[in-house]
Write a protein that holds these residues in place. Structure first.
Motif, short mmCIF file in Angstrom:
data_model
loop_
_atom_site.label_atom_id
_atom_site.label_comp_id
_atom_site.label_asym_id
_atom_site.label_seq_id
_atom_site.Cartn_x
_atom_site.Cartn_y
_atom_site.Cartn_z
N GLU A 1 0.86 -1.21 0.04
CA GLU A 1 0.04 0.06 -0.09
C GLU A 1 1.06 1.35 -0.14
N LEU A 2 2.25 1.08 0.38
CA LEU A 2 3.03 2.43 0.38
C LEU A 2 3.06 2.98 -0.89
N LEU A 3 3.17 4.33 -0.55
CA LEU A 3 3.60 5.11 -2.08
C LEU A 3 4.93 5.63 -1.84
N TRP A 4 5.69 5.23 -2.67
CA TRP A 4 7.02 5.86 -2.86
C TRP A 4 7.54 7.20 -3.73
N TYR A 5 8.24 7.91 -3.13
CA TYR A 5 8.74 9.08 -3.87
C TYR A 5 10.37 8.83 -4.15
N VAL A 6 10.70 9.38 -5.19
CA VAL A 6 11.88 8.87 -5.51
C VAL A 6 12.58 10.43 -6.00
N TRP A 7 13.83 10.55 -5.48
CA TRP A 7 14.53 11.96 -5.61
C TRP A 7 14.74 11.83 -7.34
N GLU A 8 14.62 13.31 -7.99
CA GLU A 8 14.95 13.55 -9.19
C GLU A 8 15.41 14.73 -9.39
#
Length: 507
Positions: A439-446
């Motif tokens: 269920e986790l929503l991941w945010y990735v560095w751009e």
């Protein structure tokens, strides 16, 4: 610092058709952390919604987080989705947007005078977009029954060995909770005419034919302590009592970490698998043939780590008090005392932790052509950091760890377990006790954007240890047979069997 991000919007919702407008109460939002009312469950399970129907993903475990409008409120770990009470309409609501002063929800049930939502008498209505209203679904329920039950103990090679396994709550059958094993038809169901729990390899049927049964004696679920199972024996043409078959409410594996070399008893570290009941509680053993076990000692109400196996003696290599609601030994709140020969007694070792978590977490879905695609891969459990399980990718410094200051799971490809709040990727934990939560929503560095960007393609998959066929574990033999007795008449002493297991006269 990691930048916060607004949650995405949901459309599978609607206001209650005939409720109040939902203006805030005079006192405004009241959220009180809960430590009251022992009869209110800390965990409830939503089940029964067909997998192909809208809002079926509301199903799952919900953990108690607060009081809201004078009733307990629950959240599904890893999400904002909450199960809350709405006092203006006297209803229980399931709401993806969390604890808010609104009558808008994805599902609701008339309150019916109950103090918490885990009542099988409640009838739930689920929002369906095509009807533009909440539609009654008699199959869905909210219950405090366990979300899964382990069936263990049927000897390999015997008829109906397939009864063993983990069964998950799927809904109601003949007025009681029902469970099914994985993707198979195998089920545990209630048979009202005989007041019996049945294990049926042919699934949820309305017949009295089964592979195994136990007299229910009024129990609310088939994992209740004391059930005696009878299994069909073709050679006899009837069901015969199998005293080794147990239905248990417990995890199928427990992880132990933190005993550091060169300390004595360092070999206690490792994974322990459910083997059955011992002294009336779940018992666990390693599957490597060592015989190392974690068992209950009723006389002193303690959990023991015993490297000599499942014995009815008060000798152990480490112990922890079972008081405080520890129904099994996989709880991070437990404090372990480990035998030190040089001191002649057990000493507290705060580094030793026992807990339930995936043995590994697999990260998939990051586009290989995008920045930080190296987050993909398998991360193995290695430690407990900040009171949460921590994972590391083999032969790299890539880790998954918890950052308590912002309640986030962090993927760090550079600084390992010491990187603070700097991360290549993160997900808001929202109550998730480990990062292997889909269920986790991941945010990735751009770098081009100068911030972390949500990537909905990334999924963190939990990898659990497979069930053990004890007949194939060398050197275990009868040691793996569960016992239901109360142990020996000895009291727990301050001495233990050391790893060398020499004379017991001093121990």
């Amino acid at each position: 610092m990691i930048s916060p991000h607004a949650p995405s919007a949901y459309s599978m919702r609607g206001g209650l058709q005939d409720s109040a407008s939902g203006s805030p109460l005079a006192g405004g939002l009241t959220v009180v952390l809960t430590d009251q009312l022992d009869d209110i469950p800390n965990v409830v399970v939503v089940a029964g919604r067909h997998k192909d129907r809208e809002n079926q993903d509301l199903q799952g475990e919900y953990h108690r987080i607060a009081n809201f409008h004078g009733r307990p409120a629950y959240r599904k770990p890893g999400t904002r989705t909450c199960l809350r009470y709405w006092s203006p309409a006297d209803r229980w609501l399931i709401d993806r947007e969390g604890l808010q002063e609104s009558d808008t929800c994805n599902a609701y049930a008339e309150q019916g005078g109950v103090m918490h939502p885990a009542s099988e008498e409640l009838v739930w209505r689920i929002w369906e977009s095509k009807h533009k209203q909440h539609v009654r679904d008699p199959e869905i329920l909210v219950t405090s029954a366990p979300s899964s039950i382990q069936v263990v103990g049927r000897a390999a090679g015997r008829e109906n060995f397939a009864l063993n396994g983990q069964y998950h709550l799927v809904g109601l059958h003949q007025g009681r909770v029902a469970y099914q094993k994985g993707n198979s038809k195998s089920a545990i169901r209630y048979w009202a005419l005989g007041d019996r729990w049945l294990i049926d390899l042919d699934g949820l049927r309305d017949v009295d034919v089964c592979n195994g049964y136990a007299d229910a004696h009024g129990t609310s679920h088939p994992g209740a302590v004391g059930l005696q199972w009878h299994v069909w024996d073709s050679s006899r043409g009837r069901h015969a009592l199998d005293s080794t078959l147990q239905s248990v409410v417990a995890p199928h594996a427990i992880e132990l970490v933190g005993r550091e070399a060169p300390k004595e008893n360092q070999s206690m570290n490792g994974s322990y698998h459910l083997v059955g009941l011992h002294a009336g509680r779940p018992a666990f053993m390693k599957a490597d043939g060592s015989g190392h076990a974690i068992r209950y000692w009723p006389r002193e109400d303690r959990w023991l780590i015993d490297l000599a196996g499942l014995r009815d003696v008060d000798l152990c290599n480490a112990y922890s008090e079972a008081v405080g609601g520890f129904e099994h030994p996989g709880d991070l709140g437990m404090v372990w005392h480990v035998w030190e020969t040089s001191r002649g007694r057990h000493l507290t070792d705060p580094g030793v932790r026992t807990f339930v978590a995936p043995h590994a977490v697999r990260i998939i879905g990051r586009d290989p052509y995008k920045e930080n695609s190296a987050v993909n891969g398998e991360y193995k459990l290695v430690d407990v950091i900040e009171s949460k399980p921590a994972y590391k990718k083999e032969d790299t410094d890539h880790v998954i760890r918890y950052w308590p200051a912002e309640d986030r799971w962090i993927l760090d490809l550079e600084a390992g377990f010491h990187g603070g709040d700097v991360a290549n990727s993160y997900a808001d934990a929202k109550g998730a006790e480990h990062p292997g939560n889909t269920e986790l929503l991941w945010y990735v560095w751009e770098t081009s954007r100068g911030c972390h960007v949500a990537d909905e393609d990334i999924v963190a998959e939990p990898i659990y240890l497979e069930p053990v066929d004890w007949s194939k574990v060398p050197g275990i033999g009868s040691a793996a047979e569960p016992r239901g007795g109360g142990g020996s008449a000895l009291g727990l002493r301050s001495s233990v069997a050391t790893e060398s297991s020499t004379s017991e006269s001093e121990r």
